[in-house]
Design a protein around this motif. Structure first.
Motif, PDB file in Angstrom:
ATOM      1  N   ASN A 126      -6.933 -12.711  12.392  1.00  0.00           N
ATOM      2  CA  ASN A 126      -6.707 -11.317  12.009  1.00  0.00           C
ATOM      3  C   ASN A 126      -6.920 -10.384  13.208  1.00  0.00           C
ATOM      4  N   SER A 130      -7.745  -3.509   7.720  1.00  0.00           N
ATOM      5  CA  SER A 130      -7.001  -4.679   7.264  1.00  0.00           C
ATOM      6  C   SER A 130      -7.862  -5.556   6.353  1.00  0.00           C
ATOM      7  N   LEU A 189      -7.252  -6.323   2.515  1.00  0.00           N
ATOM      8  CA  LEU A 189      -7.118  -7.715   2.084  1.00  0.00           C
ATOM      9  C   LEU A 189      -7.943  -7.983   0.831  1.00  0.00           C
ATOM     10  N   ALA A 216       1.689  -9.142  -4.816  1.00  0.00           N
ATOM     11  CA  ALA A 216       2.168  -8.535  -3.567  1.00  0.00           C
ATOM     12  C   ALA A 216       1.034  -7.876  -2.774  1.00  0.00           C
ATOM     13  N   LEU A 228      -0.273  -9.187   0.614  1.00  0.00           N
ATOM     14  CA  LEU A 228       0.476  -8.890   1.843  1.00  0.00           C
ATOM     15  C   LEU A 228       0.468  -7.396   2.154  1.00  0.00           C
ATOM     16  N   PHE A 279      -1.788  -4.645   5.392  1.00  0.00           N
ATOM     17  CA  PHE A 279      -0.878  -3.777   6.149  1.00  0.00           C
ATOM     18  C   PHE A 279      -1.254  -2.305   5.952  1.00  0.00           C
ATOM     19  N   LEU A 325      -0.678  -8.012   9.463  1.00  0.00           N
ATOM     20  CA  LEU A 325       0.085  -8.878   8.563  1.00  0.00           C
ATOM     21  C   LEU A 325       0.375 -10.227   9.225  1.00  0.00           C
ATOM     22  N   LEU A 381      -1.112 -13.834   7.915  1.00  0.00           N
ATOM     23  CA  LEU A 381      -0.245 -14.973   7.609  1.00  0.00           C
ATOM     24  C   LEU A 381      -0.588 -16.177   8.490  1.00  0.00           C
TER      25      LEU A 381
END
Length: 160
Positions: free
Chosen positions: A70, A87, A91, A101, A104, A108, A134, A138
């Motif tokens: 991250n 972030s 999260l 959703a 994600l 962001f 993001l 991921l």
């Protein structure tokens, strides 16, 4: 009893993988819990000091992978520490505010808002930090999934 031990361990492993989608679930604790419950229900005899040493090292790696990926994503896109904290907050909050959703969108939005409010970065730079968060998230999901698969594979190797 062996069958029950395997079923319990597998259920714990599945819950651990759900933790990749819902970070409020402590994945690593469910992985270790699966090992421990298997041992309690069957036997710890195959899980000696080498097994536990390897698993502890992978556990430390799992904890570090999340944070490092991250922060790397945000720093790579010229974000600040505030973007990293935003972030992380996004999260944790995102999946509850926007189910599915939110995992994600949350990081962001959190990074973008933190950059805008704390560092007073321009909108373009804040968006860039959000994209970095993001990508970092991921990346951490993929890395954590691979580490968890390796931990489970080592477990299977030792107990079978």
């Amino acid at each position: 009893m062996v069958l029950v031990a395997w079923i319990v361990a597998i259920v714990f492993f599945v819950v651990a993988f759900l933790g990749l989608i819902y970070p409020i679930i402590p994945s690593v604790l469910f992985i270790i819990g699966g090992f421990l419950l298997y041992g309690l229900l069957d036997t710890f005899s195959q899980m000696g000091w080498l097994f536990w040493t390897i698993q502890v090292l992978f556990t430390v790696l799992l904890f570090g992978a999340d944070t490092i990926a991250n922060l790397f994503g945000i720093k790579r896109f010229d974000g600040s520490n505030a973007g990293g904290w935003g972030s992380t907050i996004g999260l944790l909050v995102g999946p509850f505010v926007i189910p599915v959703a939110g995992i994600l969108i949350g990081p962001f939005i959190g990074a973008v808002l933190a950059e805008l409010l704390v560092t007073r970065s321009g909108f373009k730079q804040s968006l860039k930090s959000g994209v970095g968060s993001l990508i970092g998230f991921l990346t951490s999901v993929i890395v954590k999934a691979v580490i968890m698969i390796v931990m489970i594979a080592i477990f299977i190797f030792f107990v079978t």
